[in-house]
Design an enzyme around this catalytic site. Structure first.
Site, short mmCIF file in Angstrom:
data_model
loop_
_atom_site.label_atom_id
_atom_site.label_comp_id
_atom_site.label_asym_id
_atom_site.label_seq_id
_atom_site.Cartn_x
_atom_site.Cartn_y
_atom_site.Cartn_z
N GLU A 1 14.13 24.19 10.04
CA GLU A 1 14.94 24.22 11.25
C GLU A 1 14.20 23.48 12.38
O GLU A 1 13.39 24.09 13.09
CB GLU A 1 15.19 25.67 11.70
CG GLU A 1 15.96 26.50 10.69
CD GLU A 1 16.70 27.64 11.37
OE1 GLU A 1 17.90 27.74 11.14
OE2 GLU A 1 16.08 28.40 12.13
N SER B 1 22.33 23.60 14.25
CA SER B 1 23.65 23.03 14.59
C SER B 1 24.50 22.68 13.37
O SER B 1 25.27 21.72 13.39
CB SER B 1 23.49 21.82 15.52
OG SER B 1 22.89 22.23 16.74
N ASN C 1 22.92 33.72 10.76
CA ASN C 1 21.99 34.41 11.65
C ASN C 1 22.72 34.68 12.97
O ASN C 1 22.92 33.76 13.74
CB ASN C 1 20.75 33.51 11.86
CG ASN C 1 19.80 34.05 12.92
OD1 ASN C 1 19.92 35.19 13.35
ND2 ASN C 1 18.86 33.22 13.34
N TRP C 2 23.09 35.93 13.18
CA TRP C 2 23.89 36.24 14.37
C TRP C 2 23.05 36.33 15.63
O TRP C 2 23.58 36.46 16.72
CB TRP C 2 24.64 37.57 14.16
CG TRP C 2 25.61 37.58 13.03
CD1 TRP C 2 25.89 36.54 12.16
CD2 TRP C 2 26.47 38.65 12.62
NE1 TRP C 2 26.85 36.92 11.25
CE2 TRP C 2 27.22 38.23 11.51
CE3 TRP C 2 26.65 39.95 13.09
CZ2 TRP C 2 28.15 39.03 10.87
CZ3 TRP C 2 27.58 40.76 12.46
CH2 TRP C 2 28.32 40.30 11.36
N LYS C 3 21.73 36.32 15.48
CA LYS C 3 20.81 36.44 16.62
C LYS C 3 21.18 37.68 17.46
O LYS C 3 21.68 38.65 16.92
CB LYS C 3 20.79 35.15 17.44
CG LYS C 3 20.54 33.92 16.55
CD LYS C 3 20.20 32.70 17.31
CE LYS C 3 19.98 31.54 16.33
NZ LYS C 3 19.55 30.32 16.98
N GLY D 1 23.49 29.47 12.74
CA GLY D 1 23.46 30.35 13.90
C GLY D 1 24.83 30.47 14.54
O GLY D 1 25.69 31.22 14.08
N GLY D 2 25.09 29.66 15.57
CA GLY D 2 26.33 29.75 16.36
C GLY D 2 27.60 29.75 15.51
O GLY D 2 28.52 30.53 15.76
N GLU E 1 12.50 31.13 17.32
CA GLU E 1 12.65 31.95 18.53
C GLU E 1 11.64 33.11 18.53
O GLU E 1 11.21 33.57 19.58
CB GLU E 1 14.10 32.45 18.65
CG GLU E 1 15.02 31.30 19.07
CD GLU E 1 16.44 31.36 18.52
OE1 GLU E 1 16.86 32.44 18.08
OE2 GLU E 1 17.10 30.31 18.53
N GLY F 1 20.84 25.33 18.15
CA GLY F 1 21.71 25.71 19.28
C GLY F 1 21.99 24.59 20.25
O GLY F 1 22.47 24.84 21.36
N HIS G 1 11.31 32.85 12.48
CA HIS G 1 12.27 32.00 13.18
C HIS G 1 11.59 31.42 14.42
O HIS G 1 10.75 32.09 15.05
CB HIS G 1 13.50 32.82 13.58
CG HIS G 1 14.62 31.96 14.08
ND1 HIS G 1 14.64 31.47 15.36
CD2 HIS G 1 15.71 31.47 13.45
CE1 HIS G 1 15.73 30.71 15.50
NE2 HIS G 1 16.40 30.70 14.35
P1 PGA Z 1 22.30 27.13 15.29
O1 PGA Z 1 21.07 28.11 14.97
O2 PGA Z 1 23.11 26.99 14.02
O3 PGA Z 1 23.07 27.82 16.39
O4 PGA Z 1 21.73 25.83 15.73
C1 PGA Z 1 20.42 28.06 13.73
C2 PGA Z 1 19.29 29.07 13.69
O5 PGA Z 1 18.61 29.25 14.71
O6 PGA Z 1 19.04 29.69 12.66
#
Ligand code: PGA
Length: 265
Positions: free
Chosen positions: A180, A222, A9-11, A243-244, A110, A186, A108
């Site tokens: 999650e 993470s 997930n590149w956000k 994500g990251g 977010e 993050g 998600h």
């Molecule tokens: P993260 O994000 O790996 O940077 O913690 C995961 C996500 O939000 O899908």
């Protein structure tokens, strides 16, 4: 064989040249090896780069004729619950299919946090995605405060139950669920394998009780090149939403390698 999934997930990250380079680097490595068909690799770029990414993955990019299509699937990070209409700024599921998407992240944390998305709305997105032919990756999870108050089971169960009430068990059975925990997203503070296993087992029993026993359950929060193998060794964990660590080809490829090692036939 159970389906396993590693999704990036590149956000809201990358400019176009960075997105192109990232997908190219991942594609080059992944397609140079044989990925078992029970492992799906998905990348979810921001909306503006989806079309270019999907074309690259289809093998039709560039002036040198058609190359082999990649095994990597292109996904999106959200979709609207309606098919078309006066919804400024939104993107519908059929539009995503039209540009080559096969998966879509919905709900998600977010989106729940910054866009006020509720389980009812997320369920409508699941329905819209499935109708269009997309596989939804449905995110759930508790906040740090809810965990501290011992409410994890209650919160996660309620999320599953409401999604099933509004979308139906069949829809969840055709989806992927990503657990999650918000406090792990993050932050670099990943859930321990024990914490993840415990909640995954709860989600699995809840889904099975409702008649959705086949849903793959991913862990997200993470996940990185170092801890991925530990999650993939867990019986209740069917993959990762990253994500990251999906923003670097090196770390994302290391996570894909960990999946291939854990789940080689
Ligand atoms: P993260 O994000 O790996 O940077 O913690 C995961 C996500 O939000 O899908």
């Amino acid at each position: 064989m159970k389906q396993r999934i590693v999704a990036g997930n590149w956000k809201m990250n990358t400019l176009m040249h960075e997105a192109s380079r990232l997908v190219e680097e991942v594609q080059q490595e992944v397609d140079a090896r044989v990925i078992p068909s029970h492992i799906d690799i998905v990348v979810c770029p921001p909306f503006p780069w989806i079309s270019d990414t999907a074309v690259r993955l289809s093998g039709n990019h560039g002036t040198h004729g058609s190359k082999k299509a990649s095994v990597i699937r292109c996904g999106a990070q959200d979709c609207h619950h309606e098919v078309f209409g006066a919804f400024t700024g939104d993107v519908s599921a059929p539009m995503l299919v039209d540009v080559g998407c096969r998966d879509v992240i919905v709900g998600h944390s977010e989106r729940r946090q910054f866009h006020g998305e509720t389980n009812e709305l997320i369920a409508r997105k699941i329905t819209a995605a499935l109708r269009a032919g997309l596989r939804p990756i449905v995110c759930i999870g508790e906040s740090s405060d809810e965990r501290a108050r011992g409410r994890t089971t209650e919160v996660v169960s309620e999320q599953i139950d409401e999604l099933i009430t509004y979308a139906g068990a069949e829809a969840l059975n055709a989806s992927v669920v990503a657990y999650e925990p918000l406090w792990a997203i993050g932050t670099g503070v990943a859930a321990t394998t024990g914490q993840a296993q415990e909640v995954h087992a709860l989600i699995r029993s809840r889904l099975t009780a409702h008649g959705a026993p086949d849903t793959p359950i991913l862990y997200g929060g993470s996940v990185n090149a170092t801890n991925a193998a530990d999650y993939f060794a867990c019986s209740e964990i069917d993959g990762a939403l990253v994500g990251g660590a999906a923003l670097s080809s090196t770390t994302f490829l290391a996570i894909i390698n960990a999946a291939c090692t854990a789940w080689s036939e």
